[in-house]
Design a protein around this motif. Structure first.
Motif, PDB file in Angstrom:
ATOM      1  N   MET A  98       5.163   4.515  -5.080  1.00 32.36           N
ATOM      2  CA  MET A  98       5.170   4.156  -3.663  1.00 32.36           C
ATOM      3  C   MET A  98       4.542   5.269  -2.825  1.00 32.36           C
ATOM      4  O   MET A  98       3.756   5.001  -1.898  1.00 32.36           O
ATOM      5  CB  MET A  98       6.608   3.887  -3.216  1.00 32.36           C
ATOM      6  N   GLN A  99       4.859   6.505  -3.122  1.00 32.58           N
ATOM      7  CA  GLN A  99       4.298   7.617  -2.362  1.00 32.58           C
ATOM      8  C   GLN A  99       2.785   7.706  -2.528  1.00 32.58           C
ATOM      9  O   GLN A  99       2.063   8.052  -1.580  1.00 32.58           O
ATOM     10  CB  GLN A  99       4.976   8.929  -2.779  1.00 32.58           C
ATOM     11  N   ALA A 100       2.289   7.373  -3.722  1.00 32.02           N
ATOM     12  CA  ALA A 100       0.838   7.377  -3.947  1.00 32.02           C
ATOM     13  C   ALA A 100       0.162   6.289  -3.106  1.00 32.02           C
ATOM     14  O   ALA A 100      -0.913   6.508  -2.517  1.00 32.02           O
ATOM     15  CB  ALA A 100       0.540   7.164  -5.431  1.00 32.02           C
ATOM     16  N   LEU A 101       0.789   5.111  -3.036  1.00 35.10           N
ATOM     17  CA  LEU A 101       0.241   4.019  -2.219  1.00 35.10           C
ATOM     18  C   LEU A 101       0.266   4.385  -0.738  1.00 35.10           C
ATOM     19  O   LEU A 101      -0.688   4.099   0.004  1.00 35.10           O
ATOM     20  CB  LEU A 101       1.054   2.736  -2.450  1.00 35.10           C
ATOM     21  N   LEU A 102       1.329   5.005  -0.291  1.00 44.57           N
ATOM     22  CA  LEU A 102       1.434   5.410   1.111  1.00 44.57           C
ATOM     23  C   LEU A 102       0.378   6.453   1.462  1.00 44.57           C
ATOM     24  O   LEU A 102      -0.186   6.435   2.571  1.00 44.57           O
ATOM     25  CB  LEU A 102       2.835   5.960   1.395  1.00 44.57           C
ATOM     26  N   LYS A 103       0.093   7.357   0.524  1.00 41.32           N
ATOM     27  CA  LYS A 103      -0.948   8.374   0.772  1.00 41.32           C
ATOM     28  C   LYS A 103      -2.314   7.709   0.918  1.00 41.32           C
ATOM     29  O   LYS A 103      -3.122   8.110   1.776  1.00 41.32           O
ATOM     30  CB  LYS A 103      -0.975   9.359  -0.406  1.00 41.32           C
ATOM     31  N   GLN A 104      -2.577   6.676   0.122  1.00 40.73           N
ATOM     32  CA  GLN A 104      -3.843   5.947   0.241  1.00 40.73           C
ATOM     33  C   GLN A 104      -3.960   5.276   1.606  1.00 40.73           C
ATOM     34  O   GLN A 104      -5.028   5.291   2.230  1.00 40.73           O
ATOM     35  CB  GLN A 104      -3.947   4.894  -0.863  1.00 40.73           C
ATOM     36  N   GLY A 105      -2.852   4.686   2.063  1.00 40.45           N
ATOM     37  CA  GLY A 105      -2.876   4.045   3.376  1.00 40.45           C
ATOM     38  C   GLY A 105      -3.067   5.037   4.499  1.00 40.45           C
ATOM     39  O   GLY A 105      -3.753   4.751   5.495  1.00 40.45           O
ATOM     40  N   GLU A 106      -2.499   6.221   4.350  1.00 35.41           N
ATOM     41  CA  GLU A 106      -2.628   7.269   5.373  1.00 35.41           C
ATOM     42  C   GLU A 106      -4.086   7.693   5.535  1.00 35.41           C
ATOM     43  O   GLU A 106      -4.539   8.049   6.637  1.00 35.41           O
ATOM     44  CB  GLU A 106      -1.771   8.467   4.972  1.00 35.41           C
ATOM     45  N   ASP A 107      -4.836   7.665   4.449  1.00 33.29           N
ATOM     46  CA  ASP A 107      -6.223   8.135   4.465  1.00 33.29           C
ATOM     47  C   ASP A 107      -7.219   7.087   4.951  1.00 33.29           C
ATOM     48  O   ASP A 107      -8.422   7.379   5.078  1.00 33.29           O
ATOM     49  CB  ASP A 107      -6.635   8.594   3.057  1.00 33.29           C
ATOM     50  N   THR A 108      -6.788   5.854   5.232  1.00 28.57           N
ATOM     51  CA  THR A 108      -7.717   4.813   5.681  1.00 28.57           C
ATOM     52  C   THR A 108      -8.010   4.952   7.175  1.00 28.57           C
ATOM     53  O   THR A 108      -7.257   5.592   7.917  1.00 28.57           O
ATOM     54  CB  THR A 108      -7.133   3.406   5.430  1.00 28.57           C
ATOM     55  N   LEU A 120      -1.414  -2.929   2.191  1.00 26.60           N
ATOM     56  CA  LEU A 120      -0.164  -3.373   2.809  1.00 26.60           C
ATOM     57  C   LEU A 120       0.487  -4.467   1.974  1.00 26.60           C
ATOM     58  O   LEU A 120       1.715  -4.485   1.813  1.00 26.60           O
ATOM     59  CB  LEU A 120      -0.422  -3.863   4.230  1.00 26.60           C
ATOM     60  N   ASP A 121      -0.310  -5.374   1.441  1.00 30.48           N
ATOM     61  CA  ASP A 121       0.243  -6.428   0.577  1.00 30.48           C
ATOM     62  C   ASP A 121       0.872  -5.831  -0.683  1.00 30.48           C
ATOM     63  O   ASP A 121       1.950  -6.249  -1.115  1.00 30.48           O
ATOM     64  CB  ASP A 121      -0.860  -7.418   0.186  1.00 30.48           C
ATOM     65  N   THR A 122       0.195  -4.833  -1.266  1.00 31.52           N
ATOM     66  CA  THR A 122       0.716  -4.200  -2.482  1.00 31.52           C
ATOM     67  C   THR A 122       2.015  -3.438  -2.186  1.00 31.52           C
ATOM     68  O   THR A 122       2.993  -3.530  -2.940  1.00 31.52           O
ATOM     69  CB  THR A 122      -0.319  -3.229  -3.072  1.00 31.52           C
ATOM     70  N   ILE A 123       2.013  -2.688  -1.088  1.00 34.77           N
ATOM     71  CA  ILE A 123       3.216  -1.934  -0.706  1.00 34.77           C
ATOM     72  C   ILE A 123       4.383  -2.869  -0.445  1.00 34.77           C
ATOM     73  O   ILE A 123       5.518  -2.610  -0.869  1.00 34.77           O
ATOM     74  CB  ILE A 123       2.919  -1.057   0.535  1.00 34.77           C
ATOM     75  N   THR A 124       4.113  -3.956   0.229  1.00 33.80           N
ATOM     76  CA  THR A 124       5.176  -4.922   0.531  1.00 33.80           C
ATOM     77  C   THR A 124       5.772  -5.499  -0.745  1.00 33.80           C
ATOM     78  O   THR A 124       6.995  -5.609  -0.891  1.00 33.80           O
ATOM     79  CB  THR A 124       4.626  -6.070   1.410  1.00 33.80           C
ATOM     80  N   HIS A 125       4.898  -5.858  -1.680  1.00 34.14           N
ATOM     81  CA  HIS A 125       5.365  -6.408  -2.959  1.00 34.14           C
ATOM     82  C   HIS A 125       6.195  -5.385  -3.728  1.00 34.14           C
ATOM     83  O   HIS A 125       7.310  -5.693  -4.190  1.00 34.14           O
ATOM     84  CB  HIS A 125       4.170  -6.846  -3.803  1.00 34.14           C
TER      85      HIS A 125
END
Length: 235
Positions: A98-108, A120-125
């Motif tokens: 989850m933290q890796a996915l959040l870091k990717q979103g932060e960099d967009t 966002l769809d992946t994080i939600t799932h």
């Protein structure tokens, strides 16, 4: 003279009869009052006070924490093994993902509409499944113990806040300047939640549950996760 004497005897007899009647009423009243008091007393004894909720003593909390710290040190050696089914090790792997996915979103950026939508769809799932594992398996197990009840209740509420932030993120346009700010708040909220779980909560869990019990909880989690993933594939 005879009539006067008779009259006095008659009056005296009436007074005696009256006193006896009054005495009888008083005795009866006393017995009735005693019975009433006894009845009231019986009613009082039937009303039992609700037993206060048992709170963990400071001694038991410290002992649980110490056991958890020792067990955590032992688990640190084995939790990195892919085949480990310890419930807390499984949840920690989810946390890293989850933290890796959040870091990717932060960099967009606002131009990465498609990437933000996909992330966002992946994080939600992933978060939906992760919350289900904790709320259906780990938190109920913790709530059964005084030392773990408050930690579990806090976990439920932190999940609720994260769910609200996710819902709002889905409603905001991905190229809206507010999206990045709101995503950052979600990231900080989940980072705090992870720190709280991997610190006090997991330490308490390791103090409360044996290695075998954590393995059993982990097996339940794996089964539930497979079912949830399968249901998503079918849809």
């Amino acid at each position: 003279m005879k009539r006067a004497s008779a009259t006095r005897r008659s009056s005296s007899g009436k007074r005696s009869t009256t006193k006896r009647a009054a005495g009888a009423r008083k005795t009866a009243g006393g017995r009735g009052g005693a019975r009433a008091k006894t009845a009231r007393g019986a009613k009082k004894t039937t009303k039992k006070k609700a037993a206060p909720r048992k709170k963990p003593s400071s001694g038991s909390t410290v002992a649980t924490t110490m056991r958890g710290a020792v067990a955590g040190a032992v688990a640190a050696v084995t939790k990195r093994m892919p085949g480990d089914t310890d419930a807390l090790a499984l949840l920690e792997r989810d946390h890293r993902k989850m933290q890796a996915l959040l870091k990717q979103g932060e960099d967009t950026t606002e131009q990465a509409v498609g990437r933000r939508t996909e992330l966002l769809d992946t994080i939600t799932h992933e978060l939906t499944i992760h919350e289900a594992l904790e709320e259906k398996i780990l938190y109920p197990a913790l709530k059964a113990h005084p030392e773990g009840k408050d930690l579990a209740l806090e976990g439920y509420q932190e999940h609720h806040v994260a769910d609200l932030l996710l819902k709002e993120l889905h409603e905001v346009a991905k190229d809206d300047e507010r999206w990045g700010a709101k995503f950052k708040v979600l990231q900080e909220n989940l980072d705090h939640h992870i720190d709280e779980e991997e610190g006090p909560m997991f330490r308490t869990a390791r103090g409360l549950f044996s290695r075998e019990e954590l393995q059993a909880l982990g097996a339940e989690m794996q089964k539930m996760k497979a079912q949830l993933e399968s249901a998503r594939t079918v849809r």
